[in-house]
Design an enzyme around this catalytic site. Sequence first.
Site, PDB file in Angstrom:
ATOM      1  N   LYS A   1      43.241  39.784  39.426  1.00 25.94           N
ATOM      2  CA  LYS A   1      43.997  40.842  38.757  1.00 25.94           C
ATOM      3  C   LYS A   1      43.803  42.122  39.568  1.00 25.94           C
ATOM      4  O   LYS A   1      42.713  42.354  40.130  1.00 25.94           O
ATOM      5  CB  LYS A   1      43.508  41.021  37.315  1.00 25.94           C
ATOM      6  CG  LYS A   1      43.872  39.841  36.404  1.00 25.94           C
ATOM      7  CD  LYS A   1      45.372  39.755  36.161  1.00 25.94           C
ATOM      8  CE  LYS A   1      45.699  38.689  35.106  1.00 25.94           C
ATOM      9  NZ  LYS A   1      47.152  38.503  34.935  1.00 25.94           N
TER      10      LYS A   1
ATOM     11  N   GLU B   1      51.862  39.088  42.991  1.00 25.10           N
ATOM     12  CA  GLU B   1      52.558  38.726  41.762  1.00 25.10           C
ATOM     13  C   GLU B   1      52.931  39.982  40.973  1.00 25.10           C
ATOM     14  O   GLU B   1      52.088  40.851  40.736  1.00 25.10           O
ATOM     15  CB  GLU B   1      51.626  37.823  40.945  1.00 25.10           C
ATOM     16  CG  GLU B   1      52.287  37.155  39.759  1.00 25.10           C
ATOM     17  CD  GLU B   1      51.294  36.274  38.992  1.00 25.10           C
ATOM     18  OE1 GLU B   1      50.253  35.881  39.557  1.00 25.10           O
ATOM     19  OE2 GLU B   1      51.554  35.999  37.815  1.00 25.10           O
TER      20      GLU B   1
ATOM     21  N   LYS C   1      56.281  30.487  33.136  1.00 24.10           N
ATOM     22  CA  LYS C   1      55.478  30.280  31.924  1.00 24.10           C
ATOM     23  C   LYS C   1      56.423  29.814  30.834  1.00 24.10           C
ATOM     24  O   LYS C   1      57.420  30.508  30.558  1.00 24.10           O
ATOM     25  CB  LYS C   1      54.811  31.585  31.485  1.00 24.10           C
ATOM     26  CG  LYS C   1      53.739  32.050  32.448  1.00 24.10           C
ATOM     27  CD  LYS C   1      53.131  33.354  32.008  1.00 24.10           C
ATOM     28  CE  LYS C   1      52.022  33.746  32.984  1.00 24.10           C
ATOM     29  NZ  LYS C   1      51.759  35.181  32.990  1.00 24.10           N
TER      30      LYS C   1
HETATM   31 MG    MG Z   1      51.161  37.216  36.056  1.00 22.70          MG
END
Ligand code: MG
Length: 371
Positions: A163, A213, A262
């Site tokens: 992240k 991303e 997703k």
């Molecule tokens: Mg993501």
Amino acid sequence: MLIERIEIFHVAMPLIYPWRTAYGEDASIESLLIKVSSEDQYGWGEATPFAAPCYSPEWAAGIFSMVNQWLAPALVKQEIPSSEVLNQAMAMFKGNHFAKAAVDTAWWSLHSKLQEKPLYQTLGGTRNRVPVGADFGVMDSLDELVEAVGGAVDDGFPRVKLKFRPGWDLAMLEAVRSTFPELTIHIDCNSGYRLEDSSMFQEIDRFHLAMIEQPLQHDDVVDHAKLAQKIETPICLDESINSIDRARQAIEMQSCRWINVKPGRVGGLTQAVAIHDLCQDAGIPCWVGGMLESAVGASFCVALATLDNFTYPPDIFPSSRFYHRDLADPPLVLDTSSDVPHVVVSDDFRKVPEPLPEELEKCCVQRAVFE
Ligand code: MG
């Protein structure tokens, strides 16, 4: 199948430790579980947009209302013979992808049982073994992160996702890359930046990442196309791709070279497979992401990840990574007996995770029944 009964559960599942990203911190994962019944059989579905509308415009209590007020009344007592008919029946309601995904995944789960075929095969998957990646949120210190990444390398994870947010950015990458020069790494910005930050992304090229991303706005494909012109590192879109049309537009505009799919974000498995097929035809590889679902929702991510064009190891985690006890049984476990940690997908269509009644009761925030 005739939809005879729909039960909706809004749950809050306490995490072992908070999940920190560019948009904030979650101490528990709020999710929607749906049980759809037909022909003396039932299937469970799940989708979680998290407790607050910070990952996307949807949130758990909101999708409970959406299913309770609109989707379930429109579907109960209806004959829904195919996923296309299901998605057509929901299409008059705009957006609300996670809410639709909770229903769509329940339909697929029930469909696979009625077909007596494992879900992954019903979706067109060909592999029953899915190697997975490792994923690290924002931590208290760089030393802690480097140690954790080292653990993942020792365990044989084929790639690591980090992240990335202001204050946990270039110095963090420097620390990890200098310690692991050969490791396949990518970063996830969770839409934390803007086109004005392009020079920082140019600096990132020297770290030779697999991809960046979702660097820019959650609903954008235009600025991402501009950023892609300025940097060498491939862009992967996540939040931006919430429909097949948006995927097509992103590909046409060259906004990305990867897409993270997703099931929740795109409205369920029907749309996820359609996006997979579109990307495959366009030569855009994909990978599967997760939302820290219970083992019910995670099983949909696993089934999806068996399709051919999902070539990068997915974000699929064992239940024990986040939960003392998974809300569902069996929990998701990683097979670490070979070189690369992976999930083995069962070929038994009966072996699907279902909520444990006592855990469902304990975690339930609100519920509704239609019959
Ligand atoms: Mg993501």
